[in-house]
Each structure stands twice: as structure tokens, then as C-alpha cells.
Design a protein around this motif. Sequence first.
Motif, PDB file in Angstrom:
ATOM      1  N   LYS A  36     -17.123   7.006  25.346  1.00  0.00           N
ATOM      2  CA  LYS A  36     -15.676   6.802  25.456  1.00  0.00           C
ATOM      3  C   LYS A  36     -15.317   5.902  26.635  1.00  0.00           C
ATOM      4  O   LYS A  36     -14.305   5.215  26.605  1.00  0.00           O
ATOM      5  N   GLY A  37     -16.150   5.876  27.655  1.00  0.00           N
ATOM      6  CA  GLY A  37     -15.898   5.042  28.815  1.00  0.00           C
ATOM      7  C   GLY A  37     -16.390   3.604  28.668  1.00  0.00           C
ATOM      8  O   GLY A  37     -16.155   2.774  29.538  1.00  0.00           O
ATOM      9  N   TRP A  38     -17.071   3.314  27.580  1.00  0.00           N
ATOM     10  CA  TRP A  38     -17.627   1.986  27.368  1.00  0.00           C
ATOM     11  C   TRP A  38     -16.580   1.012  26.850  1.00  0.00           C
ATOM     12  O   TRP A  38     -15.609   1.403  26.202  1.00  0.00           O
ATOM     13  N   SER A  39     -16.844  -0.256  27.073  1.00  0.00           N
ATOM     14  CA  SER A  39     -15.992  -1.316  26.515  1.00  0.00           C
ATOM     15  C   SER A  39     -16.209  -1.394  25.001  1.00  0.00           C
ATOM     16  O   SER A  39     -17.209  -0.890  24.463  1.00  0.00           O
ATOM     17  N   ARG A  40     -15.271  -2.043  24.342  1.00  0.00           N
ATOM     18  CA  ARG A  40     -15.391  -2.266  22.903  1.00  0.00           C
ATOM     19  C   ARG A  40     -16.681  -3.039  22.595  1.00  0.00           C
ATOM     20  O   ARG A  40     -17.404  -2.705  21.659  1.00  0.00           O
ATOM     21  N   ALA A  41     -16.972  -4.073  23.387  1.00  0.00           N
ATOM     22  CA  ALA A  41     -18.170  -4.889  23.162  1.00  0.00           C
ATOM     23  C   ALA A  41     -19.440  -4.052  23.268  1.00  0.00           C
ATOM     24  O   ALA A  41     -20.377  -4.212  22.472  1.00  0.00           O
ATOM     25  N   LYS A  42     -19.486  -3.170  24.236  1.00  0.00           N
ATOM     26  CA  LYS A  42     -20.672  -2.331  24.433  1.00  0.00           C
ATOM     27  C   LYS A  42     -20.826  -1.343  23.275  1.00  0.00           C
ATOM     28  O   LYS A  42     -21.932  -1.122  22.770  1.00  0.00           O
ATOM     29  N   LYS A  43     -19.715  -0.754  22.814  1.00  0.00           N
ATOM     30  CA  LYS A  43     -19.772   0.145  21.649  1.00  0.00           C
ATOM     31  C   LYS A  43     -20.278  -0.606  20.429  1.00  0.00           C
ATOM     32  O   LYS A  43     -21.109  -0.094  19.666  1.00  0.00           O
ATOM     33  N   GLU A  44     -19.772  -1.818  20.215  1.00  0.00           N
ATOM     34  CA  GLU A  44     -20.184  -2.589  19.039  1.00  0.00           C
ATOM     35  C   GLU A  44     -21.654  -2.984  19.122  1.00  0.00           C
ATOM     36  O   GLU A  44     -22.359  -2.965  18.107  1.00  0.00           O
ATOM     37  N   ALA A  45     -22.150  -3.305  20.304  1.00  0.00           N
ATOM     38  CA  ALA A  45     -23.571  -3.611  20.473  1.00  0.00           C
ATOM     39  C   ALA A  45     -24.410  -2.381  20.124  1.00  0.00           C
ATOM     40  O   ALA A  45     -25.435  -2.496  19.442  1.00  0.00           O
ATOM     41  N   MET A  46     -23.990  -1.202  20.574  1.00  0.00           N
ATOM     42  CA  MET A  46     -24.717   0.024  20.267  1.00  0.00           C
ATOM     43  C   MET A  46     -24.714   0.280  18.762  1.00  0.00           C
ATOM     44  O   MET A  46     -25.745   0.619  18.183  1.00  0.00           O
ATOM     45  N   MET A  47     -23.571   0.099  18.119  1.00  0.00           N
ATOM     46  CA  MET A  47     -23.471   0.339  16.678  1.00  0.00           C
ATOM     47  C   MET A  47     -24.388  -0.599  15.897  1.00  0.00           C
ATOM     48  O   MET A  47     -24.881  -0.242  14.834  1.00  0.00           O
ATOM     49  N   GLN A  48     -24.638  -1.784  16.446  1.00  0.00           N
ATOM     50  CA  GLN A  48     -25.523  -2.762  15.804  1.00  0.00           C
ATOM     51  C   GLN A  48     -26.980  -2.545  16.203  1.00  0.00           C
ATOM     52  O   GLN A  48     -27.868  -3.252  15.729  1.00  0.00           O
ATOM     53  N   GLY A  49     -27.217  -1.595  17.094  1.00  0.00           N
ATOM     54  CA  GLY A  49     -28.574  -1.318  17.538  1.00  0.00           C
ATOM     55  C   GLY A  49     -29.114  -2.352  18.510  1.00  0.00           C
ATOM     56  O   GLY A  49     -30.320  -2.459  18.709  1.00  0.00           O
ATOM     57  N   ASP A  50     -28.223  -3.108  19.135  1.00  0.00           N
ATOM     58  CA  ASP A  50     -28.618  -4.159  20.075  1.00  0.00           C
ATOM     59  C   ASP A  50     -28.645  -3.581  21.486  1.00  0.00           C
ATOM     60  O   ASP A  50     -27.732  -3.773  22.283  1.00  0.00           O
ATOM     61  N   TRP A  51     -29.738  -2.881  21.810  1.00  0.00           N
ATOM     62  CA  TRP A  51     -29.814  -2.178  23.088  1.00  0.00           C
ATOM     63  C   TRP A  51     -29.969  -3.124  24.274  1.00  0.00           C
ATOM     64  O   TRP A  51     -29.580  -2.800  25.384  1.00  0.00           O
ATOM     65  N   LYS A  52     -30.502  -4.315  24.033  1.00  0.00           N
ATOM     66  CA  LYS A  52     -30.569  -5.303  25.105  1.00  0.00           C
ATOM     67  C   LYS A  52     -29.155  -5.704  25.509  1.00  0.00           C
ATOM     68  O   LYS A  52     -28.838  -5.790  26.704  1.00  0.00           O
ATOM     69  N   LYS A  53     -28.296  -5.940  24.531  1.00  0.00           N
ATOM     70  CA  LYS A  53     -26.913  -6.321  24.834  1.00  0.00           C
ATOM     71  C   LYS A  53     -26.183  -5.172  25.517  1.00  0.00           C
ATOM     72  O   LYS A  53     -25.409  -5.390  26.448  1.00  0.00           O
ATOM     73  N   VAL A  54     -26.432  -3.947  25.077  1.00  0.00           N
ATOM     74  CA  VAL A  54     -25.823  -2.780  25.737  1.00  0.00           C
ATOM     75  C   VAL A  54     -26.223  -2.779  27.206  1.00  0.00           C
ATOM     76  O   VAL A  54     -25.375  -2.607  28.097  1.00  0.00           O
ATOM     77  N   SER A  55     -27.506  -2.992  27.466  1.00  0.00           N
ATOM     78  CA  SER A  55     -28.001  -3.021  28.842  1.00  0.00           C
ATOM     79  C   SER A  55     -27.383  -4.169  29.632  1.00  0.00           C
ATOM     80  O   SER A  55     -26.960  -3.991  30.777  1.00  0.00           O
ATOM     81  N   ASP A  56     -27.325  -5.352  29.020  1.00  0.00           N
ATOM     82  CA  ASP A  56     -26.732  -6.510  29.692  1.00  0.00           C
ATOM     83  C   ASP A  56     -25.263  -6.262  30.023  1.00  0.00           C
ATOM     84  O   ASP A  56     -24.799  -6.616  31.107  1.00  0.00           O
TER      85      ASP A  56
END
Length: 93
Positions: free
Chosen positions: A66-86
Motif C-alpha cells: 500500500k505504501g508503494w508507488s503505482r509504478a512499483k506495484k505495476e512492476a511487481m504485478m508483471q513479475g519485474d523484480w529488478k524494476k521493483v528493486s530499482d
Amino acid sequence: MFWIYILRCSDGSYYTGHTDNLGKRLASHQFGELLGYTSTRLPVKLVFSQSKPTREEALNAEQKIKGWSRAKKEAMMQGDWKKVSDLAKSKRM
């Protein structure tokens, strides 16, 4: 088993929650039985779910997401853990 989940609402926003019965909770959201955020943004669509072994872990994950940005949530939903980390690193800078 417990679940964290993300719904995409009709206005394009995301709702994050947790439950011990995902099917029942989704139906409750979809039929507007849970008054609040999603009931005014129907229909909703499940866009992410993940099982957790305990309610505490599910609640902790929900609060974190809930504290994450929209971009970070969308990266997680896409399974892009590198982007989540970045994205997490860029927030700290």
C-alpha cells in the motif's frame, strides 16, 4: 492459507487487501458488499494475488505494498523484480 491481492478498479486505481478466502472476498468486492473504496469504483478486476502462510505475513505484505508507488506495484504485478528493486533504490536517493 492467506492471500494478498490487488484489484484494478473501474477508475484505473488499485486497491490492495488481504484475506483468508480469496474467492469469497473477490465476490464481495465485485457485488459492492464491502462498503468503502471499491464499492464506489465497480467493477473491479483481480490483477495480482499471492499466497502467504500466515495472516500476519499477509497483513505485513499488504501494508508494505500500500505504501508503494503505482509504478512499483505495476512492476511487481508483471513479475519485474529488478524494476521493483530499482524503484525502491530511486526513492531512497
